[in-house]
Design a protein around this motif. Structure first.
Motif, PDB file in Angstrom:
ATOM      1  N   SER A  96     -21.299 -21.172   0.774  1.00 12.71           N
ATOM      2  CA  SER A  96     -22.384 -20.280   1.169  1.00 12.71           C
ATOM      3  C   SER A  96     -22.548 -20.264   2.686  1.00 12.71           C
ATOM      4  O   SER A  96     -22.744 -19.202   3.291  1.00 12.71           O
ATOM      5  N   GLU A  97     -22.438 -21.436   3.303  1.00 12.78           N
ATOM      6  CA  GLU A  97     -22.535 -21.512   4.766  1.00 12.78           C
ATOM      7  C   GLU A  97     -21.401 -20.740   5.437  1.00 12.78           C
ATOM      8  O   GLU A  97     -21.617 -20.032   6.431  1.00 12.78           O
ATOM      9  N   LEU A  98     -20.200 -20.866   4.902  1.00 14.50           N
ATOM     10  CA  LEU A  98     -19.059 -20.166   5.484  1.00 14.50           C
ATOM     11  C   LEU A  98     -19.203 -18.660   5.310  1.00 14.50           C
ATOM     12  O   LEU A  98     -18.874 -17.879   6.217  1.00 14.50           O
ATOM     13  N   THR A  99     -19.707 -18.237   4.168  1.00 11.00           N
ATOM     14  CA  THR A  99     -19.947 -16.812   3.930  1.00 11.00           C
ATOM     15  C   THR A  99     -20.948 -16.268   4.937  1.00 11.00           C
ATOM     16  O   THR A  99     -20.751 -15.182   5.517  1.00 11.00           O
ATOM     17  N   SER A 100     -22.026 -16.999   5.177  1.00 13.59           N
ATOM     18  CA  SER A 100     -23.037 -16.560   6.145  1.00 13.59           C
ATOM     19  C   SER A 100     -22.469 -16.536   7.557  1.00 13.59           C
ATOM     20  O   SER A 100     -22.769 -15.638   8.343  1.00 13.59           O
ATOM     21  N   GLU A 101     -21.636 -17.520   7.882  1.00 10.92           N
ATOM     22  CA  GLU A 101     -21.067 -17.608   9.225  1.00 10.92           C
ATOM     23  C   GLU A 101     -20.092 -16.475   9.519  1.00 10.92           C
ATOM     24  O   GLU A 101     -20.139 -15.870  10.603  1.00 10.92           O
ATOM     25  N   LEU A 102     -19.231 -16.158   8.564  1.00  6.31           N
ATOM     26  CA  LEU A 102     -18.158 -15.191   8.823  1.00  6.31           C
ATOM     27  C   LEU A 102     -18.537 -13.763   8.465  1.00  6.31           C
ATOM     28  O   LEU A 102     -17.888 -12.821   8.924  1.00  6.31           O
ATOM     29  N   GLY A 103     -19.563 -13.568   7.642  1.00 10.40           N
ATOM     30  CA  GLY A 103     -20.069 -12.227   7.381  1.00 10.40           C
ATOM     31  C   GLY A 103     -19.282 -11.456   6.338  1.00 10.40           C
ATOM     32  O   GLY A 103     -18.494 -12.020   5.560  1.00 10.40           O
ATOM     33  N   ASP A 104     -19.508 -10.145   6.338  1.00  9.19           N
ATOM     34  CA  ASP A 104     -18.904  -9.273   5.334  1.00  9.19           C
ATOM     35  C   ASP A 104     -17.392  -9.166   5.515  1.00  9.19           C
ATOM     36  O   ASP A 104     -16.845  -9.447   6.579  1.00  9.19           O
ATOM     37  N   GLY A 105     -16.727  -8.722   4.455  1.00  7.20           N
ATOM     38  CA  GLY A 105     -15.291  -8.478   4.509  1.00  7.20           C
ATOM     39  C   GLY A 105     -14.454  -9.652   4.053  1.00  7.20           C
ATOM     40  O   GLY A 105     -13.214  -9.561   4.025  1.00  7.20           O
ATOM     41  N   HIS A 106     -15.113 -10.775   3.713  1.00  7.76           N
ATOM     42  CA  HIS A 106     -14.405 -11.957   3.250  1.00  7.76           C
ATOM     43  C   HIS A 106     -14.927 -12.332   1.865  1.00  7.76           C
ATOM     44  O   HIS A 106     -15.993 -11.894   1.457  1.00  7.76           O
ATOM     45  N   ARG A 107     -14.169 -13.172   1.172  1.00  8.68           N
ATOM     46  CA  ARG A 107     -14.566 -13.562  -0.183  1.00  8.68           C
ATOM     47  C   ARG A 107     -14.337 -15.053  -0.363  1.00  8.68           C
ATOM     48  O   ARG A 107     -13.200 -15.526  -0.296  1.00  8.68           O
ATOM     49  N   PHE A 108     -15.437 -15.792  -0.583  1.00 10.61           N
ATOM     50  CA  PHE A 108     -15.348 -17.229  -0.788  1.00 10.61           C
ATOM     51  C   PHE A 108     -15.979 -17.573  -2.136  1.00 10.61           C
ATOM     52  O   PHE A 108     -17.100 -17.155  -2.421  1.00 10.61           O
ATOM     53  N   GLU A 109     -15.245 -18.323  -2.946  1.00  9.56           N
ATOM     54  CA  GLU A 109     -15.699 -18.655  -4.291  1.00  9.56           C
ATOM     55  C   GLU A 109     -15.501 -20.135  -4.584  1.00  9.56           C
ATOM     56  O   GLU A 109     -14.577 -20.768  -4.062  1.00  9.56           O
ATOM     57  N   ARG A 110     -16.353 -20.644  -5.451  1.00  6.72           N
ATOM     58  CA  ARG A 110     -16.191 -22.004  -5.938  1.00  6.72           C
ATOM     59  C   ARG A 110     -15.086 -22.007  -6.993  1.00  6.72           C
ATOM     60  O   ARG A 110     -15.205 -21.370  -8.044  1.00  6.72           O
ATOM     61  N   VAL A 111     -13.997 -22.706  -6.698  1.00  4.49           N
ATOM     62  CA  VAL A 111     -12.841 -22.805  -7.597  1.00  4.49           C
ATOM     63  C   VAL A 111     -12.270 -24.210  -7.462  1.00  4.49           C
ATOM     64  O   VAL A 111     -12.136 -24.730  -6.351  1.00  4.49           O
ATOM     65  N   ASP A 112     -11.924 -24.821  -8.565  1.00  9.66           N
ATOM     66  CA  ASP A 112     -11.267 -26.124  -8.577  1.00  9.66           C
ATOM     67  C   ASP A 112      -9.774 -25.886  -8.768  1.00  9.66           C
ATOM     68  O   ASP A 112      -9.345 -25.401  -9.822  1.00  9.66           O
ATOM     69  N   VAL A 113      -8.972 -26.229  -7.758  1.00 13.61           N
ATOM     70  CA  VAL A 113      -7.538 -25.914  -7.818  1.00 13.61           C
ATOM     71  C   VAL A 113      -6.797 -26.736  -8.859  1.00 13.61           C
ATOM     72  O   VAL A 113      -5.638 -26.430  -9.164  1.00 13.61           O
TER      73      VAL A 113
END
Length: 232
Positions: free
Chosen positions: A43-60
């Motif tokens: 969530s912090e990274l999403t707020s920092e980098l803004g629109d146009g990116h996609r960050f999701e919780r995923v366990d590799v």
């Protein structure tokens, strides 16, 4: 990458090298799709980098979870031009007989199983001329005593990546699959775990990412049969 507008996919973006890579690629105008396990950090990274990116919780370590995420990335952002299997785990220094089985298993599941899951999910979806990069280590080429689990996992990554590079030609011409050593120590939480007395003497992850991103974008070899790659 053949087109600067193609998305970049990175696993393990909540800290360390992954977070630094995400920041640098985004700063250069690349759409970034990243995953990690910490919802707050994402969530912090999403707020920092803004629109146009996609960050999701995923366990590799969950291959089906990774595959479902890859399908969403492909649907929403398009075929990635660069996929970086970066998520990693390590133990503190100890002889192998003192490493708990669950710690050994975690290192292998994240470092080897995670690379498999990322490769399985994203390689068939990668853009023509794209590259899949697995993050290796100098300790994946030269053994490090007291870090046997990590050493074993990175030796496995090297062998796995070279085998997959031979298979990639069956998908389409021009797709590269390479293992890359970050090029020495980088001051991250992982390095602090295994080198607590000296991790702070190395460059920060953000400093490292400036050169690393240039290498990944412009200086990767043109063929998948390259071995022993190291970021300068």
């Amino acid at each position: 990458m053949t087109d600067s507008r193609q998305p970049v996919v990175i696993s393990g973006v909540t800290k360390g090298l992954g977070r630094a890579l995400a920041r640098r690629f985004a700063a250069l105008g690349h759409p970034v799709a990243g995953c990690g396990r910490s919802a707050d950090a994402l969530s912090e990274l999403t707020s920092e980098l803004g629109d146009g990116h996609r960050f999701e919780r995923v366990d590799v370590t969950d291959a089906e979870w990774v595959d479902a995420w890859a399908e969403r990335v492909h649907r929403d952002l398009g075929a990635p031009g660069l996929v970086i299997a970066n998520a990693g785990a390590i133990t503190g220094q100890a002889p192998v007989w003192e490493v708990p089985p669950e710690d050994f298993d975690t290192v292998m599941r994240v470092n080897v199983g995670g690379v498999y899951a990322m490769t399985r999910a994203f390689l068939p979806r990668i853009a023509d001329g794209g590259a899949l990069v697995t993050i290796s280590s100098g300790w994946g080429r030269n053994p490090r005593g007291m870090l046997a689990a990590y050493t074993a996992s990175k030796f496995a990554v090297e062998g796995f990546t070279r085998a997959v590079a031979q298979e990639a030609a069956q998908l389409r011409p021009g797709v590269r699959v390479v293992a890359v050593d970050p090029g020495g120590g980088v001051d991250t939480a992982m390095l602090a775990t295994c080198l607590p007395e000296e991790h702070h003497t190395y460059p920060t992850a953000d400093q490292w990412a400036e050169n690393a991103v240039d290498y990944l974008l412009h200086r990767l070899p043109a063929h998948s049969d390259a071995t022993g790659l190291t970021i300068d």
